[in-house]
Write a protein that holds these residues in place. Structure first.
Motif, mmCIF file in Angstrom:
data_model
loop_
_atom_site.group_PDB
_atom_site.id
_atom_site.type_symbol
_atom_site.label_atom_id
_atom_site.label_comp_id
_atom_site.label_asym_id
_atom_site.label_seq_id
_atom_site.Cartn_x
_atom_site.Cartn_y
_atom_site.Cartn_z
ATOM 1 N N TYR A 6 2.396 13.965 -9.852
ATOM 2 C CA TYR A 6 1.126 13.295 -9.571
ATOM 3 C C TYR A 6 1.140 12.843 -8.110
ATOM 4 O O TYR A 6 2.082 12.188 -7.663
ATOM 5 N N HIS A 7 0.097 13.216 -7.387
ATOM 6 C CA HIS A 7 0.058 12.995 -5.940
ATOM 7 C C HIS A 7 -1.114 12.106 -5.554
ATOM 8 O O HIS A 7 -2.191 12.181 -6.139
ATOM 9 N N ASP A 8 -0.883 11.246 -4.577
ATOM 10 C CA ASP A 8 -1.965 10.486 -3.951
ATOM 11 C C ASP A 8 -1.640 10.379 -2.468
ATOM 12 O O ASP A 8 -0.520 10.678 -2.031
ATOM 13 N N GLU A 9 -2.623 9.946 -1.680
ATOM 14 C CA GLU A 9 -2.423 9.869 -0.232
ATOM 15 C C GLU A 9 -3.177 8.668 0.333
ATOM 16 O O GLU A 9 -4.046 8.086 -0.324
ATOM 17 N N SER A 10 -2.831 8.306 1.552
ATOM 18 C CA SER A 10 -3.493 7.196 2.241
ATOM 19 C C SER A 10 -3.465 7.467 3.733
ATOM 20 O O SER A 10 -2.505 8.046 4.256
ATOM 21 N N LYS A 11 -4.519 7.023 4.421
ATOM 22 C CA LYS A 11 -4.618 7.230 5.868
ATOM 23 C C LYS A 11 -4.389 5.943 6.659
ATOM 24 O O LYS A 11 -4.605 5.914 7.864
ATOM 25 N N GLU A 12 -3.955 4.883 6.008
ATOM 26 C CA GLU A 12 -3.769 3.605 6.690
ATOM 27 C C GLU A 12 -2.440 3.576 7.443
ATOM 28 O O GLU A 12 -1.376 3.721 6.849
ATOM 29 N N ASP A 221 -1.159 5.743 -7.163
ATOM 30 C CA ASP A 221 -1.891 4.961 -6.169
ATOM 31 C C ASP A 221 -1.371 3.532 -6.100
ATOM 32 O O ASP A 221 -1.176 2.977 -5.010
ATOM 33 N N ILE A 222 -1.135 2.916 -7.251
ATOM 34 C CA ILE A 222 -0.650 1.534 -7.284
ATOM 35 C C ILE A 222 0.738 1.433 -6.668
ATOM 36 O O ILE A 222 1.037 0.508 -5.882
ATOM 37 N N PHE A 223 1.611 2.386 -6.975
ATOM 38 C CA PHE A 223 2.959 2.341 -6.406
ATOM 39 C C PHE A 223 2.909 2.560 -4.902
ATOM 40 O O PHE A 223 3.559 1.833 -4.135
ATOM 41 N N LEU A 224 2.147 3.554 -4.466
ATOM 42 C CA LEU A 224 2.036 3.810 -3.029
ATOM 43 C C LEU A 224 1.437 2.612 -2.309
ATOM 44 O O LEU A 224 1.948 2.191 -1.261
#
Length: 313
Positions: A6-12, A221-224
């Motif tokens: 399961y993948h998520d990403e962030s640009k911050e 998302d929560i872990f990231l």
């Protein structure tokens, strides 16, 4: 062992990828526990993402989710066991009660794993790509392949059977094309070590996800979000700003495991959580990739955060 990713990403503050490796045989049990936590925390029926954490119930649910996934990072069963809860009253429960919930749920070590990879300059230092999405495809593959190489080995191989992305449609909106899934899979297969396999039926999925798949991308998302918050916000800043209090409390949950990694291989190799995760950042310096471990940065920034979780050796 077969795994879903399961993948998520962030640009911050850079560009971040998270890869949550869940054994396919454990997927449904993990989902059951996450749903139970949502129901018991009064947050059923709504998505749980880090940026939308506002109500007390949402933070309670996020705390419970993190306690569940951290316990699920156990790789080997030892004489003591980690613990988690699926109800609100974590801090008022005895350790024995929390451990009994783990024993009653996870008969065998779950063997979940996690990798976070950050491109420090948000791809701005990468050249030789046809567009910005091509840069993202490169760091996606680098992060996933690096994680598979580091977290698995000949005695503990991985076979990736499905890769689930969170909200793929934004690629079309921002970049006017979809990510090149076939290229990612082919290059992974071509460069993977012998113990890292891609199932012949493996697909990268990001549209038309089931409600169950969305819940597990929300967990990523929560872990990231929690790890990223601990890295880019100093404890002094967290401590003086009251609105950060609940997010600081989330850092408490994952801090004990980051402590293990930060103390080095000698401590981790004898731990039940050995090879549970990797947290790295990278940038291009003098035309070469330069990699750094983010665990020490996390520990430095959250040094003052009190830890309530104790997962034992």
């Amino acid at each position: 062992m077969d795994y879903f990713i399961y993948h998520d990403e962030s640009k911050e503050d850079g560009f971040w990828h998270i890869f949550l490796f869940i054994p396919s045989s454990f997927n449904n049990l993990l989902l059951t526990k996450l749903l139970e936590a949502k129901w018991n925390s009064g947050y059923a029926g709504r998505r749980l993402t880090f940026k939308d954490l506002r109500s007390d119930n949402s933070f309670i649910c996020a705390r419970i989710w993190l306690s569940i996934i951290c316990a699920a990072f156990e790789q080997v069963r030892k004489h003591t066991i980690p613990h988690f809860i699926t109800c609100k009253s974590y801090y008022s429960m005895t350790s024995g009660r929390r451990q009994s919930e783990y024993e009653g749920s996870f008969c065998n070590p779950p063997k979940c794993k996690v990798a976070i990879f950050r491109q420090e300059r948000a791809h701005s230092d990468m050249s030789g790509h046809i567009d910005n999405l091509s840069k993202l495809e490169t760091t996606f593959r680098m992060g996933m392949q690096g994680a598979a190489h580091f977290l698995f080995n000949d005695d503990n191989p991985v076979n990736i059977t499905k890769i689930i992305l969170d909200e793929e449609k934004h690629y079309l909106i921002e970049h006017h094309r979809d990510i090149d899934k076939n290229k990612i899979l082919k290059r992974f297969s071509a460069n993977a070590r012998g113990y890292c396999g891609i199932d012949e039926n493996c697909r990268i999925m990001g549209q038309g996800l089931s409600p169950e798949e969305i819940i597990l991308t929300d967990l990523a998302d929560i872990f990231l979000g929690t790890f990223k918050f601990g890295v880019i916000n100093s404890f002094g800043e967290i401590n003086k700003n009251f609105k950060f209090k609940n997010r600081r409390n989330l850092c408490e949950i994952i801090k004990p495991l980051i402590i293990r990694l930060n103390e080095g291989y000698a401590r981790m190799r004898n731990s039940r959580f050995a090879d549970f995760g990797t947290f790295s950042s990278a940038s291009i310096v003098n035309n070469d990739w330069e990699f750094n471990d983010m665990t020490s940065q996390f520990m430095r920034e959250v040094a003052g955060v009190q830890t309530y979780m104790d997962f034992g050796e």
